[in-house]
Scaffold this active site. Structure first.
Site, mmCIF file in Angstrom:
data_model
loop_
_atom_site.group_PDB
_atom_site.id
_atom_site.type_symbol
_atom_site.label_atom_id
_atom_site.label_comp_id
_atom_site.label_asym_id
_atom_site.label_seq_id
_atom_site.Cartn_x
_atom_site.Cartn_y
_atom_site.Cartn_z
ATOM 1 N N THR A 117 8.154 -6.979 2.599
ATOM 2 C CA THR A 117 8.674 -8.336 2.773
ATOM 3 C C THR A 117 8.632 -8.773 4.227
ATOM 4 O OG1 THR A 117 10.729 -9.622 2.706
ATOM 5 C CG2 THR A 117 10.974 -7.268 2.900
ATOM 6 N N TYR A 141 18.402 -5.629 2.847
ATOM 7 C CA TYR A 141 17.178 -5.790 2.059
ATOM 8 C C TYR A 141 15.954 -5.498 2.936
ATOM 9 C CZ TYR A 141 13.254 -8.200 -0.101
ATOM 10 O OH TYR A 141 12.009 -8.509 -0.605
#
Ligand code: UDP
Length: 337
Positions: A117, A141
């Site tokens: 990501t 995350y």
């Protein structure tokens, strides 16, 4: 020559499985169905319901199906949730991948594609952000994905594996034929929220932060169509099969839209007014995230087909309308409330 897709019943994973199946590839899926749906899989694709971190399961699937490559999507993807539950994110994203990699090494799988990501960058010093930018994630995350990238690099070096890490920017949209799309109930991603509002399932959209030093004060994101992203993975697989060496690639279009512009686009396409409420900044949010795409465009045989926010929003809306109809519309929602 089978490809194992973990998380293949999820949002991005199911578009990947569809793209592979349409290309005539042999595909097998492991998914624990925590956020995925078996109905998202094309007919005939074997689904093993279980955890991508279950080594026995993965080893069995690798040997039974002669798996030669793994595309690893399974994981948790919501920035604010990761702020509340960091341990859950380190388990689902980092520890699960550690077990998966162990099974891959044991099973002799030497090609691995990993869903990472743009959140690994944190607030970038320069935009568009190149892959060489410093990695300073602002959320568990992003950190959990970065730790996995590091682990994959080390495992690949030690065990003769080649990998492609794909750092996704903001994935959105749905299959252009509306066969599949994002079906998660309680989704938090902007475009999903916007099309839920456009179909009357939400009364308003909160815009988190309107005081950023950007032209309209809201955050800026680089949206990539989920079907283009699936094709980028196919191109990455071809690259590895042709002997390409391990590499990390940004996956975006290199163009940013603000949150407010995105909401306006959905309003225009839906031809519906959606009330917008200005809300405080959301913890963990990066202000501007736009990809430098020169590396992926130079290395992979990949030409995006839906490189346009209106198209992405149109496909997202068409899917949402279908999903809403199939789930019985507002009447059923009221009954189950
Ligand atoms: N966002 C928003 N309202 C929402 C959902 C998201 O203003 O209901 C904003 C969010 O604060 C961020 C951007 O939209 O600036 C993209 O957020 P999303 O959760 O879609 O993806 P992320 O960039 O966090 O992965």
């Amino acid at each position: 020559m089978t490809v194992l897709v973990t998380g293949g019943a999820g949002y991005i994973g199911s578009h990947m499985v569809l793209a592979l199946a349409e290309a005539g590839e042999s595909v097998v899926v492991i998914d624990n169905l925590s956020t995925g749906f078996s109905a998202m899989l094309p007919e005939g694709v074997p689904l093993f319901i279980g955890d991508a971190g279950d080594e026995n399961l993965v080893e069995g699937v690798i040997s039974q199906h002669k798996v030669e490559s793994i595309i690893h999507f399974a994981g948790s993807v919501v920035v604010p949730e990761s702020m509340r539950d960091p341990l859950g994110y380190y388990r689902n994203n980092t520890m699960v991948t550690q077990s998966l990699l162990r099974a891959a090494v044991k099973g002799g799988v030497n090609r691995f594609i990993f869903s990472s990501t743009a959140a690994v960058y944190g607030n970038p010093d320069q935009v568009p952000v190149p892959e060489t930018a410093p990695t300073r994630p602002l959320s568990p995350y992003g950190a959990s994905k970065l730790m996995t990238e590091i682990m994959l690099h080390d495992v690949a070096s030690a065990h003769g594996m080649n990998y492609v890490v794909l750092r996704y920017f903001n994935v959105a949209g749905a299959d252009p034929e509306a066969r599949i799309g994002l079906a998660t109930v309680g989704a938090t991603h902007l475009l999903k929220i916007a099309v839920e509002a456009a179909t009357g399932q939400r009364a308003k959209i909160d815009v988190f932060g309107t005081d950023y030093p950007t032209p309209d004060g809201s955050c800026i994101r680089d949206f990539i169509h989920v079907s283009d992203l699936a094709q980028a993975h196919r191109a990455a697989l071809s690259y590895l099969r042709a002997g390409g060496s391990s590499v990390t690639l940004n996956c975006g279009y290199g163009r940013g839209y603000s949150v407010l512009e995105t909401v306006e686009t959905v309003k225009r396409i839906a031809m519906r007014n959606i009330p917008v409420q200005y809300a405080p900044r959301r913890p963990g949010d990066v202000m501007t995230m736009v990809a430098d795409t020169s590396r992926i465009r130079g290395l992979l045989d990949w030409t995006p087909k839906y490189d346009d926010l209106e198209t992405i929003a149109t496909h997202a809306l068409a899917w949402e309308e279908k999903l809403f109809r199939e789930r019985g519309g507002l009447a059923q929602q009221a009954e189950s409330a």
